[in-house]
Design a protein around this motif. Structure first.
Motif, PDB file in Angstrom:
ATOM      1  N   LEU A  13      -5.708  66.254 -17.236  1.00 22.53           N
ATOM      2  CA  LEU A  13      -5.138  67.564 -17.539  1.00 22.53           C
ATOM      3  C   LEU A  13      -5.703  68.640 -16.609  1.00 22.53           C
ATOM      4  O   LEU A  13      -4.977  69.503 -16.115  1.00 22.53           O
ATOM      5  N   GLY A  14      -7.011  68.584 -16.379  1.00 20.84           N
ATOM      6  CA  GLY A  14      -7.622  69.540 -15.463  1.00 20.84           C
ATOM      7  C   GLY A  14      -7.056  69.417 -14.067  1.00 20.84           C
ATOM      8  O   GLY A  14      -6.836  70.415 -13.374  1.00 20.84           O
ATOM      9  N   GLY A  15      -6.797  68.177 -13.657  1.00 21.39           N
ATOM     10  CA  GLY A  15      -6.189  67.951 -12.348  1.00 21.39           C
ATOM     11  C   GLY A  15      -4.769  68.473 -12.276  1.00 21.39           C
ATOM     12  O   GLY A  15      -4.359  69.059 -11.268  1.00 21.39           O
ATOM     13  N   PHE A  16      -4.008  68.286 -13.372  1.00 20.93           N
ATOM     14  CA  PHE A  16      -2.634  68.792 -13.403  1.00 20.93           C
ATOM     15  C   PHE A  16      -2.619  70.317 -13.331  1.00 20.93           C
ATOM     16  O   PHE A  16      -1.768  70.911 -12.656  1.00 20.93           O
ATOM     17  N   MET A  32      -0.741  84.001 -10.457  1.00 14.44           N
ATOM     18  CA  MET A  32      -0.385  82.881 -11.324  1.00 14.44           C
ATOM     19  C   MET A  32      -1.168  81.636 -10.928  1.00 14.44           C
ATOM     20  O   MET A  32      -1.624  80.869 -11.789  1.00 14.44           O
ATOM     21  N   ALA A  33      -1.352  81.439  -9.621  1.00  9.82           N
ATOM     22  CA  ALA A  33      -2.146  80.299  -9.148  1.00  9.82           C
ATOM     23  C   ALA A  33      -3.570  80.386  -9.694  1.00  9.82           C
ATOM     24  O   ALA A  33      -4.121  79.400 -10.199  1.00  9.82           O
ATOM     25  N   LEU A  34      -4.156  81.572  -9.605  1.00 11.50           N
ATOM     26  CA  LEU A  34      -5.522  81.736 -10.096  1.00 11.50           C
ATOM     27  C   LEU A  34      -5.609  81.519 -11.595  1.00 11.50           C
ATOM     28  O   LEU A  34      -6.586  80.953 -12.093  1.00 11.50           O
ATOM     29  N   SER A  35      -4.579  81.936 -12.337  1.00 16.60           N
ATOM     30  CA  SER A  35      -4.613  81.756 -13.797  1.00 16.60           C
ATOM     31  C   SER A  35      -4.698  80.277 -14.156  1.00 16.60           C
ATOM     32  O   SER A  35      -5.388  79.896 -15.109  1.00 16.60           O
ATOM     33  N   TRP A  36      -4.022  79.416 -13.374  1.00 17.78           N
ATOM     34  CA  TRP A  36      -4.092  77.978 -13.635  1.00 17.78           C
ATOM     35  C   TRP A  36      -5.422  77.401 -13.178  1.00 17.78           C
ATOM     36  O   TRP A  36      -5.969  76.505 -13.816  1.00 17.78           O
ATOM     37  N   PHE A  37      -5.955  77.929 -12.091  1.00 22.15           N
ATOM     38  CA  PHE A  37      -7.288  77.495 -11.677  1.00 22.15           C
ATOM     39  C   PHE A  37      -8.326  77.857 -12.731  1.00 22.15           C
ATOM     40  O   PHE A  37      -9.306  77.129 -12.944  1.00 22.15           O
ATOM     41  N   ASP A  42     -12.136  75.129 -18.097  1.00 21.94           N
ATOM     42  CA  ASP A  42     -12.292  74.955 -19.546  1.00 21.94           C
ATOM     43  C   ASP A  42     -11.877  73.552 -19.967  1.00 21.94           C
ATOM     44  O   ASP A  42     -12.525  72.916 -20.805  1.00 21.94           O
ATOM     45  N   THR A  43     -10.780  73.067 -19.383  1.00 19.02           N
ATOM     46  CA  THR A  43     -10.290  71.728 -19.720  1.00 19.02           C
ATOM     47  C   THR A  43     -11.296  70.667 -19.296  1.00 19.02           C
ATOM     48  O   THR A  43     -11.621  69.756 -20.064  1.00 19.02           O
ATOM     49  N   TRP A  44     -11.781  70.787 -18.039  1.00 20.41           N
ATOM     50  CA  TRP A  44     -12.764  69.827 -17.531  1.00 20.41           C
ATOM     51  C   TRP A  44     -14.047  69.862 -18.356  1.00 20.41           C
ATOM     52  O   TRP A  44     -14.598  68.814 -18.725  1.00 20.41           O
TER      53      TRP A  44
END
Length: 229
Positions: A13-16, A32-37, A42-44
């Protein structure tokens, strides 16, 4: 789909989430890119804790995040994360030369944004040195990028002759890749022409052909840009 699994795999999930960030970056949607980064750590971290590992996230993701922080003007955050990334990459066994080189490259970009050209030059040269320490090929576009950026910050400092040398060296590589990367090669041609004009202006009493060469390089750059259409 992965979120609906009974036991979601946090690493995947973190990779996705990181891959989604790359996609938004391609569309030039940096915020938007940074928001996903920013979701990915948190996921990892949650997954690592669940698997009884250290509460941390991949150094590569940290390094990638810094690029967007720099572009969005969040320089202090970028600096802190770059410092952490450099320290962690240096501790890895075996040493990841390429990722460490790229981290120094981003640090060079950050320093130029902060109007610190000397520091920018030092970090860009360190990036190139790291690249070669890892036995990476001279003809790689990353090496060209290091030389191009070094030439740019030399020009910022008024070191015109050094700038011309670095920029010409970068052109030798971008010309090799010009079929796939015409814009990068054109950018280098334009910058060399700019440096030649500056050099001609500073040697006004000396007859040379810098201005003619500069015009020829600009014309050549336009040809490469037309190929992109």
């Amino acid at each position: 789909m992965r979120l609906e699994e009974k036991r979601p795999k946090g690493g995947l999930l973190g990779g996705f989430e990181q891959n989604l960030a790359y996609n938004y970056n391609t569309a030039n949607q940096l915020e938007m890119a940074l928001s996903w980064f920013e979701k990915s750590p948190d996921t990892w971290t949650a997954w690592n804790v669940k698997e009884s590992r250290k509460a941390d996230w991949p150094t590569v993701t940290k390094k990638n995040t810094t690029r967007y922080l720099v572009y969005l003007g969040r320089h202090d955050e970028a600096q802190a994360l770059l410092d952490i990334s450099i320290q962690e990459f240096k501790q890895e066994k075996p040493l990841n030369w390429a990722m460490l080189a790229y981290t120094y490259f981003v640090l060079g970009i950050l320093e130029r944004r902060r109007s610190r050209p000397e520091a920018a030059e030092a970090n860009l040269m360190e990036a190139q040195n790291m690249w070669f320490k890892g036995d990476q090929t001279r003809l790689h576009p990353f090496n060209a990028g290091c030389m191009y950026k070094t030439g740019v910050v030399c020009l910022d400092q008024g070191k015109v002759e050094a700038a011309i040398k670095h920029l010409r060296d970068s052109l030798e590589i971008t010309k090799f890749h010009a079929g796939a990367m015409p814009v990068e090669h054109a950018r280098g041609l334009f910058k060399v022409s700019e440096a030649l004009i500056q050099n001609s202006s500073s040697n006004a009493n000396v007859e040379d052909s810098s201005e003619d060469e500069a015009q020829g390089l600009r014309d050549e750059a336009e040809v490469y840009l037309l190929r992109r259409k």
